[in-house]
Scaffold this active site. Structure first.
Site, PDB file in Angstrom:
ATOM      1  N   GLU A 148     -38.398-117.732  53.338  1.00  3.61           N
ATOM      2  CA  GLU A 148     -38.837-116.347  53.200  1.00  3.61           C
ATOM      3  C   GLU A 148     -37.909-115.520  52.310  1.00  3.61           C
ATOM      4  O   GLU A 148     -38.063-114.302  52.217  1.00  3.61           O
ATOM      5  CB  GLU A 148     -38.943-115.667  54.584  1.00  3.61           C
ATOM      6  CG  GLU A 148     -39.735-116.425  55.641  1.00  3.61           C
ATOM      7  CD  GLU A 148     -41.235-116.522  55.358  1.00  3.61           C
ATOM      8  OE1 GLU A 148     -41.635-116.399  54.186  1.00  3.61           O
ATOM      9  OE2 GLU A 148     -41.989-116.737  56.313  1.00  3.61           O
ATOM     10  N   TYR A 196     -37.474 -92.430  69.799  1.00  3.89           N
ATOM     11  CA  TYR A 196     -36.661 -93.406  69.073  1.00  3.89           C
ATOM     12  C   TYR A 196     -37.511 -94.368  68.253  1.00  3.89           C
ATOM     13  O   TYR A 196     -37.074 -94.829  67.201  1.00  3.89           O
ATOM     14  CB  TYR A 196     -35.697 -94.138  70.026  1.00  3.89           C
ATOM     15  CG  TYR A 196     -34.348 -93.484  69.962  1.00  3.89           C
ATOM     16  CD1 TYR A 196     -34.173 -92.199  70.484  1.00  3.89           C
ATOM     17  CD2 TYR A 196     -33.274 -94.086  69.315  1.00  3.89           C
ATOM     18  CE1 TYR A 196     -32.966 -91.548  70.370  1.00  3.89           C
ATOM     19  CE2 TYR A 196     -32.068 -93.439  69.201  1.00  3.89           C
ATOM     20  CZ  TYR A 196     -31.910 -92.185  69.727  1.00  3.89           C
ATOM     21  OH  TYR A 196     -30.718 -91.532  69.595  1.00  3.89           O
ATOM     22  N   HIS A 236     -35.876-110.436  59.920  1.00  3.73           N
ATOM     23  CA  HIS A 236     -37.217-110.920  60.256  1.00  3.73           C
ATOM     24  C   HIS A 236     -37.080-111.870  61.443  1.00  3.73           C
ATOM     25  O   HIS A 236     -36.328-112.851  61.367  1.00  3.73           O
ATOM     26  CB  HIS A 236     -37.842-111.652  59.056  1.00  3.73           C
ATOM     27  CG  HIS A 236     -39.037-112.472  59.447  1.00  3.73           C
ATOM     28  ND1 HIS A 236     -40.186-111.910  59.953  1.00  3.73           N
ATOM     29  CD2 HIS A 236     -39.258-113.818  59.443  1.00  3.73           C
ATOM     30  CE1 HIS A 236     -41.061-112.861  60.223  1.00  3.73           C
ATOM     31  NE2 HIS A 236     -40.520-114.036  59.934  1.00  3.73           N
ATOM     32  N   HIS A 274     -39.243-113.539  65.215  1.00  2.00           N
ATOM     33  CA  HIS A 274     -40.525-113.813  65.868  1.00  2.00           C
ATOM     34  C   HIS A 274     -40.408-113.427  67.344  1.00  2.00           C
ATOM     35  O   HIS A 274     -40.685-114.230  68.221  1.00  2.00           O
ATOM     36  CB  HIS A 274     -40.874-115.295  65.762  1.00  2.00           C
ATOM     37  CG  HIS A 274     -41.035-115.816  64.364  1.00  2.00           C
ATOM     38  ND1 HIS A 274     -41.317-117.139  64.081  1.00  2.00           N
ATOM     39  CD2 HIS A 274     -40.966-115.195  63.160  1.00  2.00           C
ATOM     40  CE1 HIS A 274     -41.407-117.312  62.770  1.00  2.00           C
ATOM     41  NE2 HIS A 274     -41.191-116.138  62.179  1.00  2.00           N
ATOM     42  N   HIS A 281     -47.510-113.412  63.063  1.00  2.00           N
ATOM     43  CA  HIS A 281     -46.216-113.919  62.610  1.00  2.00           C
ATOM     44  C   HIS A 281     -45.046-113.113  63.195  1.00  2.00           C
ATOM     45  O   HIS A 281     -44.392-113.586  64.110  1.00  2.00           O
ATOM     46  CB  HIS A 281     -46.234-113.909  61.065  1.00  2.00           C
ATOM     47  CG  HIS A 281     -45.090-114.594  60.412  1.00  2.00           C
ATOM     48  ND1 HIS A 281     -45.107-114.988  59.088  1.00  2.00           N
ATOM     49  CD2 HIS A 281     -43.874-114.938  60.888  1.00  2.00           C
ATOM     50  CE1 HIS A 281     -43.948-115.552  58.787  1.00  2.00           C
ATOM     51  NE2 HIS A 281     -43.181-115.534  59.867  1.00  2.00           N
TER      52      HIS A 281
HETATM   53  P1  13P Z   1     -36.896-120.322  57.619  1.00  2.00           P
HETATM   54  O1  13P Z   1     -36.339-121.317  58.623  1.00  2.00           O
HETATM   55  O2  13P Z   1     -37.235-120.976  56.313  1.00  2.00           O
HETATM   56  O3  13P Z   1     -35.983-119.134  57.491  1.00  2.00           O
HETATM   57  O4  13P Z   1     -38.264-119.800  58.214  1.00  2.00           O
HETATM   58  C1  13P Z   1     -38.286-119.301  59.512  1.00  2.00           C
HETATM   59  C2  13P Z   1     -39.275-118.222  59.648  1.00  2.00           C
HETATM   60  O5  13P Z   1     -39.067-117.333  60.453  1.00  2.00           O
HETATM   61  C3  13P Z   1     -40.506-118.247  58.832  1.00  2.00           C
HETATM   62  O6  13P Z   1     -41.114-117.000  58.821  1.00  2.00           O
END
Ligand code: 13P
Length: 217
Positions: A80, A126, A99, A101, A166
């Site tokens: 990414e 906040y 970023h 998850h 995602h």
């Molecule tokens: P990477 O391991 O390549 O950083 O990807 C992980 C991820 O969160 C994909 O969106």
């Protein structure tokens, strides 16, 4: 390390490692999901290596990627890295991108949204102050260059955005600022599910505007 700003770069590498461990310990990162980056003075970025666990990063193995996406040194970069670069290009004041998850934010990213321009209500001050409007970026495969281009389209006007099915991307002037905003986003997502179908009273438009005036981003 890059030739310029070595001391600063060493401190930033250490900060990425510490931050990854913290996010992992807090349950915001799991497996090898998520990536962090910071922008160096020369415009190149330090980014977490692809397929690495944020819980066990090593300073010298972090990847360095040029402003035009070339892998300069360290382990192979996150797939990414291109959306990180797109955010930096569109937001000149940003020096860090997070970023992850994290569970509740990803759950929001899997819902149908009538209004994809802002997918979490302004439940708390906040959230408004740290996150702001949160648009949903259409789904693309992780690592797809088209994902980076879609992110670019939203980045100028938003410090945070949510990738469909995602997870969120959050930018900040520092890594700490980006992480704090990310945590606020995840907490709002938690509140959103906790409240569920109960009649909620989000902040009024007037209250949101007042916050925006007092805490401009
Ligand atoms: P990477 O391991 O390549 O950083 O990807 C992980 C991820 O969160 C994909 O969106």
């Amino acid at each position: 390390m890059s030739r310029t700003g070595d001391i600063n770069e060493a401190a930033l590498r250490a900060e990425i490692v510490r931050t990854g461990a913290l996010l992992y310990a807090r349950g915001l990162a799991h497996g090898s999901a998520g990536n962090l980056s910071v922008r160096l003075d020369d415009g190149s970025i330090l980014v977490t290596p692809t397929n690495s666990s944020l819980g066990s990063l090593t300073p010298e193995r972090l990847s360095r990627v040029s402003v035009d996406g070339r892998h300069l040194d360290g382990d192979p970069p996150s797939k990414e890295a291109f959306f990180h670069l797109a955010v930096y290009e569109e937001r000149p004041a940003a020096r860090a991108v997070v970023h992850l998850h994290s569970t509740h934010a990803v759950a929001v990213s899997c819902l149908c949204h009538a209004d994809s321009s802002n997918v979490l209500p302004p439940l708390t001050a906040y959230h408004v102050m740290r996150v702001g409007r949160l648009p949903l970026v259409p789904y693309f495969r992780p690592g797809d260059r088209a994902l980076a281009e879609a992110v670019r389209g939203f980045a100028r006007g938003h410090k945070a955005m949510l990738l469909a099915n995602h997870g969120p991307i959050v930018a900040g002037a520092t890594l700490q600022e980006a992480v704090q905003a990310y945590e606020e986003l995840e907490e709002t997502a938690k509140l959103f599910f906790l409240i569920g179908n109960r009649p909620a009273a989000p902040l009024t438009c007037e209250a949101v505007e007042d916050l925006q005036r007092h805490f401009p981003s």
